[in-house]
Structures are given as structure tokens and as C-alpha cells.
Enzyme design. Structure first.
Site, PDB file in Angstrom:
ATOM      1  N   TRP A 184       0.729  -1.047  -0.042  1.00 21.40           N
ATOM      2  CA  TRP A 184      -0.047  -0.144  -0.243  1.00 21.40           C
ATOM      3  C   TRP A 184       0.864   1.310  -0.003  1.00 21.40           C
ATOM      4  O   TRP A 184       1.766   1.329   0.989  1.00 21.40           O
ATOM      5  CB  TRP A 184      -0.925   0.043   1.414  1.00 21.40           C
ATOM      6  CG  TRP A 184      -1.806   1.037   1.493  1.00 21.40           C
ATOM      7  CD1 TRP A 184      -2.527   1.807   0.478  1.00 21.40           C
ATOM      8  CD2 TRP A 184      -2.088   1.915   2.594  1.00 21.40           C
ATOM      9  NE1 TRP A 184      -3.398   2.882   1.108  1.00 21.40           N
ATOM     10  CE2 TRP A 184      -2.795   2.821   2.417  1.00 21.40           C
ATOM     11  CE3 TRP A 184      -1.408   1.766   3.806  1.00 21.40           C
ATOM     12  CZ2 TRP A 184      -3.313   3.951   3.228  1.00 21.40           C
ATOM     13  CZ3 TRP A 184      -1.739   2.709   4.719  1.00 21.40           C
ATOM     14  CH2 TRP A 184      -2.708   3.704   4.530  1.00 21.40           C
ATOM     15  N   ASP A 265      -0.355  -5.118   9.439  1.00 18.12           N
ATOM     16  CA  ASP A 265      -1.608  -4.069   9.075  1.00 18.12           C
ATOM     17  C   ASP A 265      -2.779  -4.963   8.711  1.00 18.12           C
ATOM     18  O   ASP A 265      -2.805  -5.856   7.729  1.00 18.12           O
ATOM     19  CB  ASP A 265      -0.909  -3.318   7.883  1.00 18.12           C
ATOM     20  CG  ASP A 265      -2.079  -2.241   7.509  1.00 18.12           C
ATOM     21  OD1 ASP A 265      -3.074  -2.083   7.848  1.00 18.12           O
ATOM     22  OD2 ASP A 265      -1.512  -1.427   6.463  1.00 18.12           O
ATOM     23  N   LYS A 301     -13.146  -0.390   6.293  1.00 16.42           N
ATOM     24  CA  LYS A 301     -13.756  -1.282   5.288  1.00 16.42           C
ATOM     25  C   LYS A 301     -14.819  -2.285   6.025  1.00 16.42           C
ATOM     26  O   LYS A 301     -15.927  -2.284   5.540  1.00 16.42           O
ATOM     27  CB  LYS A 301     -12.960  -1.980   4.527  1.00 16.42           C
ATOM     28  CG  LYS A 301     -11.673  -1.686   4.301  1.00 16.42           C
ATOM     29  CD  LYS A 301     -11.487  -0.331   3.264  1.00 16.42           C
ATOM     30  CE  LYS A 301     -10.252   0.372   3.328  1.00 16.42           C
ATOM     31  NZ  LYS A 301      -9.745   0.985   2.095  1.00 16.42           N
TER      32      LYS A 301
HETATM   33  N1  PGU Z   1      -3.718  -0.439   5.441  1.00 14.28           N
HETATM   34  C1  PGU Z   1      -4.035  -0.792   4.316  1.00 14.28           C
HETATM   35  C2  PGU Z   1      -3.129  -2.100   3.639  1.00 14.28           C
HETATM   36  C3  PGU Z   1      -4.859  -0.329   3.587  1.00 14.28           C
HETATM   37  O1  PGU Z   1      -5.245  -0.611   2.368  1.00 14.28           O
HETATM   38  C4  PGU Z   1      -5.450   1.020   4.032  1.00 14.28           C
HETATM   39  C5  PGU Z   1      -6.449   1.766   3.209  1.00 14.28           C
HETATM   40  C6  PGU Z   1      -5.285   1.393   5.294  1.00 14.28           C
HETATM   41  C7  PGU Z   1      -4.256   0.852   5.991  1.00 14.28           C
HETATM   42  C8  PGU Z   1      -5.748   2.538   6.010  1.00 14.28           C
HETATM   43  O2  PGU Z   1      -7.187   2.596   6.024  1.00 14.28           O
HETATM   44  P1  PGU Z   1      -7.714   3.683   7.087  1.00 14.28           P
HETATM   45  O3  PGU Z   1      -8.590   4.306   6.138  1.00 14.28           O
HETATM   46  O4  PGU Z   1      -6.548   4.718   7.488  1.00 14.28           O
HETATM   47  O5  PGU Z   1      -7.948   2.886   8.241  1.00 14.28           O
HETATM   48  N2  PGU Z   1      -6.310   1.750   1.932  1.00 14.28           N
HETATM   49  C9  PGU Z   1      -7.380   1.956   1.049  1.00 14.28           C
HETATM   50  C10 PGU Z   1      -8.064   3.414   1.203  1.00 14.28           C
HETATM   51  C11 PGU Z   1      -7.512   4.611   0.573  1.00 14.28           C
HETATM   52  C12 PGU Z   1      -6.233   5.244   1.029  1.00 14.28           C
HETATM   53  O6  PGU Z   1      -5.198   4.824   0.472  1.00 14.28           O
HETATM   54  O7  PGU Z   1      -6.194   5.456   2.472  1.00 14.28           O
HETATM   55  C13 PGU Z   1      -6.881   1.920  -0.507  1.00 14.28           C
HETATM   56  O8  PGU Z   1      -7.632   2.266  -1.451  1.00 14.28           O
HETATM   57  O9  PGU Z   1      -5.779   1.379  -0.702  1.00 14.28           O
END
Ligand code: PGU
Length: 456
Positions: A184, A265, A301
Site C-alpha cells: 500500500w 497491518d 472497510k
Molecule cells: N492499510 C492498508 C493495507 C490499507 O489498504 C488501508 C486503506 C489502510 C491501511 C488505511 O485505512 P484507514 O482508512 O486509514 O483505516 N487503503 C485504501 C483506502 C484509501 C487510502 O489509500 O487511504 C486503498 O484504497 O488502498
């Protein structure tokens, strides 16, 4: 007082104003240089001295965020056929955002109780911290019973990762964090901003569109002892490729052998398989071995609480005493960063998880979300296989899990998806299936095939 100051400033001569600005600039320059930015900082501002020169002249324009910036671009597109598969956010079959029924019920209860809005303690809502650790480790897990977990409610997954990164920077200044390649995108920003050095371990093998398991183990083995190894608990983002239970055991062997510290994570518990327990099994495997570890949790989510910023950082320690001290230092770090976390989402989680009826309903809704995403995955695979006359094997899409599919499209091909087909996605070829409907699968398959074969 205020009006007399304004009046005198209004009457000051241009020369006096310039002189004042100079003094202010010099004073502020010293402050920035000496107190606030002691280390190296690429974005340092040179203080302007003349009135008509902006102090912000040297601030460069930051590029749009590779994920959240996609939503901004999507909004600006006026096409009827546009599709936002960028951000990982669940949509209904009608492509509308979804507020879970259990969330609405919990909010109704909260309103009826007339709860106040006073500050939470620095570590967050006690009822939330209790249920969030239980949900992750299992309520009967000895680490919970023995008080070996330091749990602090933080600002969703991102804020929890950031708080842990600050803790690592303070207490493990020599340590490096190992990140999967790819990962990510925000992981790198988080550790960069916390000034924690990181390097990557092999994870994705483009030849098999699967896990490079040998490469992963080799790189984790080769890292300096006592490194932090960031692992995606389930539904790896962006690849959708998870290790099998047997592979998790082998990863744990190497981590244990190298005295590394696992850092999970967990942003998709319940969303990958539809089961909260199955999705927590990687973390529980490591805990069962008696390892010390970190876990960042998010409710963006699985409960659809994206904007409520609700999550937690959990640190499993060897002894209850350690957990008490670790927690006290996490609070110490949180206090000057954001003081204390928001209460609304914490109450929702505490009400949903803490109430057997609502908890049951949540699990059903989660299965529904995960199920719809799986159906879309299946349909996309079928459409691609039917339409692709070359006989290419698209079954890798079915092997991936969670919200995303990693299509294998490169940057230029992904750009073609957006520029020609109005399909918004990240440039690494990731698409969010949670933002796709069954009825749009055929259109998407056409776009993918065109981009894959006609753009290099
Ligand atoms: N860790 C991972 C692996 C994730 O995919 C995401 C969110 C988070 C942490 C953090 O999410 P929080 O909303 O802070 O709880 N990823 C999504 C959302 C958009 C972003 O990049 O924040 C995504 O689309 O990859």
C-alpha cells in the site's frame, strides 16, 4: 485592544511595514531553523523579506495522491460511463456508498442514550479498546487474559500505523522496517515522515502473478536481526495475494529465527474471506508462538466507517508490565500529535461488537459485502475469458482475495483505461472490485482487453 492595534497597523507607513515584515521574517526564520526543523527537511521554506514577495514561494506543488487523487480526478470527469475503481471503498450494486444497517442501529441507540461529546482519554474509549483486541486475537486468547496487550485507539489504520512508527523511531532508532514489494503506497510515506528507514522484501512475482514465496523468505532472512517486518494480515493490498496457512508458519519460523518483530497491518478483517476469525488467523498464528508483535487495525472497510477514522494499535508484549509501559508511551506520543481520538466511531464499534444481536447482524452484512465482491470477481473473470480470443489465462483474478484485483496492467495501460475508457484506477494496475457492479463487468473487460493488447 484589538481595534487599536489594527488601527495603528493601518496607519503605518509602507517603509515601517517593510521593516516590520523584515523583523518578523528574520524571527520566524530563526524559529523554523532552530526549533522546529532541526533535521534535514527538503521542503524548508526560505523566509521572504520584502512585503510583495510571498513566504511560500519555495513551497513546491505536491503531486496528487496516487490513490485518493484518483477520486478527485473521477469527480471532475463528466462522462456517463465513468467508473471509479481507484479507492478501496465498498459500493452497492447500484454503485452507491453503503452505510451498514448495524451502524445505523448503533447510531440510533447512541442518540437515544443522549451520550455526550466530552474528550475521550488519550488511549480512547475503554469499551472500544476491549472489544477491538478481542475481535483481533480472540476473546479467550491468553495474551488478553494475562494483560499482555497494549491497545490504544487511534485514527483508523493510517493513524495507528503512524503512531506505531513514531514509537519505533523513539524506542528502536537502529531498526529498519521491511515492506513488501509492492505494498500500500502510504506505508512508505508513513515511515518516511516518522523517519524510520525501510527497505523492501520480494512479494509479488509477475511471472506467476502470484506470491514470490522463496524471494520473500530470502529477503526477510537477509535483513539485519531485529528488523520490523510489515505484513498484511489478510487481503494484501494491492496484489490480493495472501500466503497460505502453511506459508504463514514458515514466515513465522524465519521471523523468529532472525529475532525480527512482526508488524501486522489489518485493514480488512472480515472483508477478505467474509469471516472475522479466518481473516485474523495469520495474526493469531504468530501470537500463539509467543512472539511480541504490533498490529494496526482499521474499521474503515469492514464496518464502512471510512470517514469516522476509527482503528487501534495493539502491541503484544511478553509481560503485562511491558504492556503497561508501552501503552503509557503510546499515549505520550499521541498526546502532542492529536491529543485524543474521536468518540463517535468508537461507540459504534463498541455497540456493534459488544451486542450479540448487532454482532450477528454485522457478520451477515460483512458476508454480503465480501460475497458481492466475490461475485463481481467471478463475473469479470468470465467476461475476460469469453472475450479474450488469445486464450490467455485470467484465472489469477480468481486466486486473488479481498477488495482488489491486481490486473497486471502497466502504467501506460492503466492510463489508457482512464483516458480512453473513463475507468479510474491506480497506475499500478490495481482495481477495486468493491467499487464495481455485475452490470459493468462486461464494459470493464472490454477496457482491460483493449488496454492490455493495444497499449504497450
Ligand atoms: N492499510 C492498508 C493495507 C490499507 O489498504 C488501508 C486503506 C489502510 C491501511 C488505511 O485505512 P484507514 O482508512 O486509514 O483505516 N487503503 C485504501 C483506502 C484509501 C487510502 O489509500 O487511504 C486503498 O484504497 O488502498
Amino acid at each position: 485592544m484589538a481595534s487599536s492595534t489594527m488601527l495603528s497597523a493601518g496607519l503605518a507607513s509602507p517603509a515601517a511595514l517593510r521593516e516590520n515584515t523584515k523583523k518578523l521574517g528574520a524571527a520566524a526564520g530563526r524559529r523554523v531553523g532552530e526549533f522546529f526543523l532541526n533535521g534535514k527537511c527538503s521542503g524548508r521554506v526560505k523566509m521572504a523579506v520584502a512585503v510583495n514577495v510571498s513566504r511560500f514561494e519555495d513551497v513546491t506543488l505536491a503531486p496528487p495522491d496516487p490513490i485518493l487523487g484518483v477520486s478527485e480526478a473521477f469527480k471532475a470527469d463528466t462522462s456517463d460511463v465513468k467508473l471509479n475503481l481507484g479507492v478501496g471503498a465498498y459500493r452497492t450494486e447500484e454503485l452507491q456508498p453503503y452505510v451498514l444497517n448495524v451502524v445505523k442501529k448503533a447510531e440510533k441507540l447512541m442518540l437515544e442514550r443522549g451520550e455526550n461529546k466530552e474528550y475521550l482519554p488519550i488511549e480512547g474509549l475503554a469499551a472500544f479498546n476491549k472489544v477491538t483486541a478481542e475481535l483481533l486475537f480472540g476473546a479467550d486468547n491468553p495474551v488478553i487474559q494475562l494483560g499482555r496487550v497494549a491497545t490504544v485507539q487511534s485514527l483508523s489504520g493510517t493513524g495507528s500505523l503512524r503512531l506505531a512508527a513514531a514509537f519505533i523511531q523513539r524506542y528502536f532508532p537502529e531498526a529498519k522496517v521491511l515492506l513488501s514489494s509492492p505494498t500500500w503506497g502510504n506505508h512508505k510515506n508513513i515511515f518516511n515522515d516518522a523517519r524510520v528507514p525501510w527497505s523492501e522484501y520480494r512479494y509479488y512475482d509477475p511471472r506467476t502473478v502470484g506470491l514470490d514465496f522463496e524471494g520473500m523468505l530470502e529477503d526477510i532472512k537477509a535483513a539485519q536481526d531485529g528488523s520490523f517486518v510489515l505484513l498484511h494480515g489478510c487481503a494484501h493490498n494491492p496484489t490480493g495475494i495472501d500466503p497460505t496457512p502453511e506459508q504463514w508458519e514458515k514466515i513465522a519460523d524465519v521471523i523468529e529465527e532472525k529475532n525480527h518483530i512482526p508488524f501486522f497491518d489489518v485493514a480488512y478483517q472480515g472483508f477478505a474471506s467474509g469471516s472475522l476469525d479466518v481473516d485474523a488467523s495469520s495474526v493469531r498464528t504468530f501470537v500463539a508462538r509467543g512472539l511480541e508483535l504490533f498490529v494496526a487495525q482499521s474499521y474503515s472497510k469492514n464496518l464502512g466507517l471510512y470517514a469516522e477514522r476509527i482503528g487501534a494499535i495493539n502491541v503484544v508484549c511478553s509481560f503485562p508490565d511491558d504492556a503497561t509501559r508501552v501503552k503509557s508511551q503510546l499515549k505520550r506520543l499521541a498526546r502532542p500529535m492529536y491529543s485524543n481520538p474521536p468518540v463517535h466511531g468508537a461507540r459504534i464499534v463498541a455497540n456493534v461488537v459488544g451486542d450479540p444481536t448487532l454482532f450477528g447482524e454485522w457478520k451477515q452484512e460483512m458476508e454480503l459485502m465480501a460475497g458481492r465482491t466475490k461475485n463481481v470477481r467471478q463475473r469479470l473473470f468470465e467476461n475476460l475469458s469469453e472475450k479474450d480470443e488469445s486464450g490467455k489465462d485470467w484465472s489469477f483474478i480468481l486466486k486473488q482475495i479481498g477488495m482488489f484485483s491486481y490486473t497486471g496492467l502497466n502504467k501506460a495501460q492503466s492510463e489508457n483505461m482512464t483516458n480512453k475508457w473513463h475507468v479510474y484506477m491506480t497506475k499500478d494496475g490495481r482495481i477495486s472490485l468493491a467499487g464495481l457492479s455485475l452490470s459493468k463487468c462486461e464494459y470493464l473487460a472490454d477496457a482491460i482487453i483493449d488496454s492490455f493488447y493495444n497499449v504497450s
